[in-house]
Design a protein around this motif. Structure first.
Motif, mmCIF file in Angstrom:
data_model
loop_
_atom_site.group_PDB
_atom_site.id
_atom_site.type_symbol
_atom_site.label_atom_id
_atom_site.label_comp_id
_atom_site.label_asym_id
_atom_site.label_seq_id
_atom_site.Cartn_x
_atom_site.Cartn_y
_atom_site.Cartn_z
ATOM 1 N N LEU A 20 0.820 -1.213 0.000
ATOM 2 C CA LEU A 20 0.000 0.000 0.000
ATOM 3 C C LEU A 20 0.853 1.262 0.000
ATOM 4 C CD1 LEU A 20 -2.879 1.172 0.251
ATOM 5 C CD2 LEU A 20 -2.688 0.892 2.731
ATOM 6 N N ASP A 21 0.623 2.104 -1.012
ATOM 7 C CA ASP A 21 1.225 3.432 -1.042
ATOM 8 C C ASP A 21 0.470 4.318 -0.046
ATOM 9 O OD1 ASP A 21 2.778 5.579 -1.735
ATOM 10 O OD2 ASP A 21 1.730 6.001 -3.607
ATOM 11 N N ILE A 22 1.061 5.439 0.334
ATOM 12 C CA ILE A 22 0.417 6.334 1.294
ATOM 13 C C ILE A 22 -0.060 7.614 0.623
ATOM 14 C CG2 ILE A 22 0.766 7.723 3.382
ATOM 15 C CD1 ILE A 22 2.813 5.673 4.291
ATOM 16 N N ARG A 23 0.747 8.125 -0.277
ATOM 17 C CA ARG A 23 0.449 9.432 -0.864
ATOM 18 C C ARG A 23 -0.256 9.293 -2.207
ATOM 19 N NH1 ARG A 23 5.401 13.325 -1.273
ATOM 20 N NH2 ARG A 23 6.131 11.741 -2.765
ATOM 21 N N VAL B 48 -3.734 9.324 2.448
ATOM 22 C CA VAL B 48 -4.838 8.516 1.922
ATOM 23 C C VAL B 48 -4.604 7.022 2.151
ATOM 24 C CG1 VAL B 48 -3.852 8.470 -0.412
ATOM 25 C CG2 VAL B 48 -6.302 8.086 -0.096
ATOM 26 N N GLY B 49 -3.369 6.569 1.998
ATOM 27 C CA GLY B 49 -3.082 5.145 2.226
ATOM 28 C C GLY B 49 -3.205 4.754 3.689
ATOM 29 N N ALA B 50 -2.714 5.617 4.592
ATOM 30 C CA ALA B 50 -2.831 5.338 6.022
ATOM 31 C C ALA B 50 -4.289 5.345 6.451
ATOM 32 C CB ALA B 50 -2.029 6.373 6.818
ATOM 33 N N ASP B 51 -5.087 6.246 5.864
ATOM 34 C CA ASP B 51 -6.522 6.280 6.181
ATOM 35 C C ASP B 51 -7.209 5.005 5.716
ATOM 36 O OD1 ASP B 51 -6.113 8.785 7.225
ATOM 37 O OD2 ASP B 51 -6.816 9.852 5.426
ATOM 38 N N LEU B 52 -6.821 4.520 4.535
ATOM 39 C CA LEU B 52 -7.391 3.265 4.035
ATOM 40 C C LEU B 52 -7.033 2.112 4.960
ATOM 41 C CD1 LEU B 52 -8.637 1.317 2.030
ATOM 42 C CD2 LEU B 52 -6.585 1.502 0.615
ATOM 43 N N PHE B 53 -5.803 2.080 5.446
ATOM 44 C CA PHE B 53 -5.384 1.026 6.370
ATOM 45 C C PHE B 53 -6.228 1.047 7.649
ATOM 46 C CE2 PHE B 53 -2.766 -0.110 10.090
ATOM 47 C CZ PHE B 53 -2.570 -1.450 9.815
ATOM 48 N N THR B 54 -6.515 2.230 8.161
ATOM 49 C CA THR B 54 -7.335 2.345 9.370
ATOM 50 C C THR B 54 -8.716 1.748 9.147
ATOM 51 O OG1 THR B 54 -6.141 4.336 10.062
ATOM 52 C CG2 THR B 54 -8.316 3.952 11.043
ATOM 53 N N ARG B 55 -9.272 1.977 7.969
ATOM 54 C CA ARG B 55 -10.594 1.400 7.671
ATOM 55 C C ARG B 55 -10.501 -0.118 7.518
ATOM 56 N NH1 ARG B 55 -10.647 6.049 4.448
ATOM 57 N NH2 ARG B 55 -10.277 4.882 2.518
ATOM 58 N N ILE B 56 -9.419 -0.620 6.942
ATOM 59 C CA ILE B 56 -9.230 -2.069 6.819
ATOM 60 C C ILE B 56 -9.201 -2.705 8.211
ATOM 61 C CG2 ILE B 56 -7.590 -3.886 6.172
ATOM 62 C CD1 ILE B 56 -6.713 -2.116 3.844
ATOM 63 N N LYS B 57 -8.466 -2.083 9.141
ATOM 64 C CA LYS B 57 -8.372 -2.614 10.504
ATOM 65 C C LYS B 57 -9.734 -2.689 11.170
ATOM 66 C CE LYS B 57 -5.281 -1.449 13.420
ATOM 67 N NZ LYS B 57 -4.412 -0.629 14.313
ATOM 68 N N GLY B 58 -10.629 -1.770 10.815
ATOM 69 C CA GLY B 58 -11.953 -1.778 11.417
ATOM 70 C C GLY B 58 -12.816 -2.925 10.948
ATOM 71 N N ASP B 59 -12.454 -3.557 9.812
ATOM 72 C CA ASP B 59 -13.283 -4.626 9.241
ATOM 73 C C ASP B 59 -12.696 -6.023 9.449
ATOM 74 O OD1 ASP B 59 -15.199 -2.846 8.324
ATOM 75 O OD2 ASP B 59 -14.184 -2.536 6.407
ATOM 76 N N PHE B 60 -11.385 -6.179 9.261
ATOM 77 C CA PHE B 60 -10.776 -7.510 9.371
ATOM 78 C C PHE B 60 -9.266 -7.374 9.452
ATOM 79 C CE2 PHE B 60 -12.084 -6.578 4.993
ATOM 80 C CZ PHE B 60 -10.850 -6.435 4.378
ATOM 81 N N PHE B 61 -8.595 -8.523 9.628
ATOM 82 C CA PHE B 61 -7.133 -8.528 9.697
ATOM 83 C C PHE B 61 -6.555 -8.847 8.324
ATOM 84 C CE2 PHE B 61 -3.158 -10.835 9.897
ATOM 85 C CZ PHE B 61 -2.367 -9.940 10.625
#
Length: 378
Positions: A60-63, A74-87
């Motif tokens: 995953l890219d971040i910028r 944007v990439g870090a925000d996407l990761f946070t949403r992934i953590k909220g759903d599953f591993f």
């Protein structure tokens, strides 16, 4: 073992393709059937694919270069949403890695694009070294075999009239047993005849309330290293459920001392580092082994793991701690000793604490009766 699917999300075509080329070229025992790589240039589409398809790893890219408002995160925000759903294991591969640094862990790597694809390959290799994907694949295959082959036969033959949850109860217990099997230990590269120390523990602690064999650390106000204490009460005294308090008001704890401070282990280390004879070194090692194999009546080994040193429980250093105090921040529960090791600790403590002292018997008379009598002369 199936082929692991990797999704690369990066809005830079050059970086996407170089990452793909590097990943497919990896040869690793943790990916015996190789790695399948798919590319995505849009973060929103990438998120949708993660949620609707099965991927094993995400690069995953971040910028986001074309988004002036949120391009740095944007990439870090996407990761946070992934953590909220599953591993899902993630490797951040970005020119602004500091935005992902707070997320770094064993299964979340952060690679600066300045390191190039070699840094990416090293991070991916480290992730494969954990054998996490192989373990997940094994559990999937075991669950499939149980649900499609073995459990239906059991339920049909032995589960008539039982509750509807019976099958899932059996599944849970069987999967738990499978995780202790030699097949899994071999999969993880562990010795099949002896246990690795970490296999003696459940981390984090397995119950919502204190239990037999729970290991606690206590911070010291004087700046010294933490003290370690272990719970000795039997489990039946500690059970706490809604509307039912535990049977005790105080918990019996035993001090756990650093094993390296034991006199026999100090003597052994000194002998090994000295010019002592081979026999003396062997004798010192024999005494150290006597302690480490729990033959010393008043101590019990708790092998170290992660940040916890090798410890020796002292059955001579005990104290009562109010049950409610163990729920405060002063006492940090770091692990539960797993079965049968917790039961072994409790059994040895009971044997030591319940021993009966008796006066020494003068054996002179006994020996005089048992020793061989001189043979009369001719």
């Amino acid at each position: 073992m199936r082929t692991w699917r990797v999704l690369v999300i990066d809005d830079d075509k050059g970086h996407r393709e170089s990452a793909r080329d590097a990943i497919v070229a990896i040869r690793h025992t943790g990916a015996a059937n190789g790695l399948s790589v798919e590319l995505e240039d849009d973060f929103d589409r990438g998120e949708k694919r993660i949620k609707t398809e099965r991927f094993d790893i995400v690069i995953l890219d971040i910028r986001k270069d074309e988004d002036p408002e949120h391009k740095e995160t944007v990439g870090a925000d996407l990761f946070t949403r992934i953590k909220g759903d599953f591993f899902l294991p993630v490797i951040f591969y970005s020119a602004v890695p500091h935005h992902a640094s707070p997320h770094k862990s064993l299964f979340v790597a952060v690679v600066d694009k300045a390191e190039g694809v070699n840094g990416l390959k090293a991070a991916l290799g480290a992730l494969l070294d954990t054998r996490l994907l192989a373990l997940q694949d094994h559990l999937d295959r075991t669950q499939k075999e149980l649900l499609w082959s073995k459990l239906p036969e059991f339920i049909t033959g032995a589960g008539q009239g039982g509750p509807p949850t019976e099958a899932c109860g059996v599944l849970a217990r069987t999967l738990a047993r499978d995780l202790r099997s030699n097949e899994v230990r071999k999969l993880l590269g562990l010795n099949e005849t002896t246990l690795h120390p970490v296999e003696c523990y459940v981390v984090p602690a397995s119950a919502p309330h204190p239990m037999t064999g729970d290991l606690y650390s206590v911070s010291q106000n004087n700046g010294q290293s933490s003290e370690y204490w272990v719970v000795l009460n039997p489990a039946c005294d500690l059970v706490e459920t809604e509307g039912r308090p535990p049977k005790i008001v105080s918990v019996l704890m035993a001090k756990c001392n650093n094993a390296s401070d034991h006199p026999e282990l100090i003597a052994w280390k000194q002998k090994v580092a000295s010019n002592a004879s081979v026999d003396k070194k062997a004798k010192a090692e024999e005494k150290a082994t006597f302690v480490l194999t729990n033959r010393e009546p008043h101590s019990h080994l708790l092998p170290g793991f992660h940040c916890v040193p090798d410890l020796l429980v002292s059955f001579r250093d005990l104290k009562l701690v109010p049950y409610e105090d163990l729920k405060t921040d002063h006492w940090k529960r770091i692990a539960s000793i797993d079965s049968p090791f917790a039961e072994s600790l409790n059994s040895r403590f009971v044997q030591y604490f319940g021993r009966i002292g008796v006066p020494d018997i003068d054996l002179t008379v006994v020996k005089s009766r048992l020793q061989p009598q001189p043979v009369p002369g001719p």
